[in-house]
Design an enzyme around this catalytic site. Structure first.
Site, PDB file in Angstrom:
ATOM      1  CG  ASP A  17     -40.273  27.070  53.392  1.00 42.63           C
ATOM      2  OD1 ASP A  17     -40.935  26.651  52.431  1.00 42.63           O
ATOM      3  OD2 ASP A  17     -40.198  28.269  53.700  1.00 42.63           O
ATOM      4  CG  ASP A  19     -39.788  31.467  48.246  1.00 40.30           C
ATOM      5  OD1 ASP A  19     -38.783  31.964  47.724  1.00 40.30           O
ATOM      6  OD2 ASP A  19     -40.737  31.010  47.591  1.00 40.30           O
TER       7      ASP A  19
END
Length: 327
Positions: A17, A19
């Protein structure tokens, strides 16, 4: 069973991922650049799967590269691109799609051979809703009218929040919730995590048979990995914290937990959750005593809490660990 090797050595692809894991808005998270560089040196294939629909894959790759994390567009999978692909499969070329979100989502829809529009009066056959910092009431009103008129409703993701230097802020899921309330129903399709497709696509693209998902959110990254049948590492640099981990249902429990991406290079059993054993800490009934690494205490607390126990600290070091973990 422990291999006695570094965690990352047991996998043929690492899916990150972004952020809260690699960067926070526009700054790299401490240690992330070094961790990715180490993976590159070791020849480990990488992919980046993000629910953020406000940037295109090439833009994300450029941002990563500017932050010191070399990446190419084909390594990045965004929910905007995935949503446009879903629409292209379901609609006819040239069909009109009302876009609620950032320009990146509009561009993905256009590239998929569809016609992006902004108003319900333009007779869209579908609405696609993604995060955009400029999305407001007027955009949601147009989407509401279009969906009530029969348009297919596709959401890029339903993240309730997104990370920021000031703490979690409303994400696309909060905007979807506003429209859900107005319409009294769910979206027809949700594309992003925790749906497994982003992770499955990343694995297919490189032919990976044993991928590892790395994320900071239990409700998207980790649940998505569980749904995809993949192992996962939760890093505590983003949204989900220790209290969230202890309260996680089985569908949102990671295989491993670490303070940050340096956990990729720990021996696998040193970050597995729940642990087989830990040094220094002891559980005696409902009390945690002893001393040792704070993350080891957290892993031991997971073992007890997930089994139904309510544990309290019974040594000064345990009290310090609880305080550090925000418990």
């Amino acid at each position: 069973m422990s291999t006695g090797k570094r965690l990352v050595d047991g996998y043929d692809l690492v899916i990150f991922d972004l952020d809260g894991v690699v960067y926070l808005i526009d700054r790299p998270i401490p240690g992330a650049v070094e961790a990715v560089a180490e993976l590159h040196r070791g020849g480990t294939p990488l992919a980046y799967a993000t629910n953020n629909a406000s940037r295109r894959s090439g833009e994300v790759a450029d941002l990563l590269t500017a932050l010191g994390v070399p990446a190419t567009a084909d390594e990045v999978l965004t929910s905007a691109g995935a949503a446009a692909a879903v629409l292209a499969q379901r609609l006819s070329p040239g069909d009109r799609v009302l876009v609620v979100g950032a320009e990146a989502l509009r561009a993905e829809v256009r590239e998929a051979g569809l016609t992006p529009v902004s108003a319900a009066g333009e007779a869209p056959v579908a609405v696609v809703q993604g995060y955009g910092p400029e999305v407001g009431w007027a955009d949601l009103a147009e989407a509401c009218v279009a969906v009530r008129g029969g348009a297919l409703w596709v959401a890029t993701n339903t993240d309730r929040t997104l990370p920021s230097p000031r703490g979690p802020l409303p994400g696309n899921g909060s905007l979807v919730a506003a429209l859900r309330t107005a319409l009294g129903r769910e979206p027809d399709v949700v594309v992003g995590k925790p749906e497994p497709e982003l992770f499955a696509t990343a694995a297919r693209l490189v032919g990976a048979r044993r991928p590892l998902v790395v994320g900071d959110r239990l409700d998207t990254d980790i649940e998505g990995a569980v749904r995809a049948g993949m192992d996962s590492l939760l890093v505590l640099t983003g949204v989900s914290g220790a209290a969230d981990l202890l309260a996680a249902p089985e569908s949102r429990r990671p295989t491993f937990v670490a303070a940050d991406l340096s956990g990729l290079f720990e021996v696998d059993e040193a970050v597995r959750v729940p642990p087989v054993a830990v040094d220094g800490w002891q559980l005696d009934g409902d009390g945690l005593s002893g001393s040792g690494a704070v993350l080891d205490a957290l892993r031991l607390l997971c073992a007890a809490t997930w089994a139904g126990a309510k544990v309290r600290p019974t040594s000064s070091a345990a009290r310090d660990a609880f305080h550090t973990l925000g418990l």
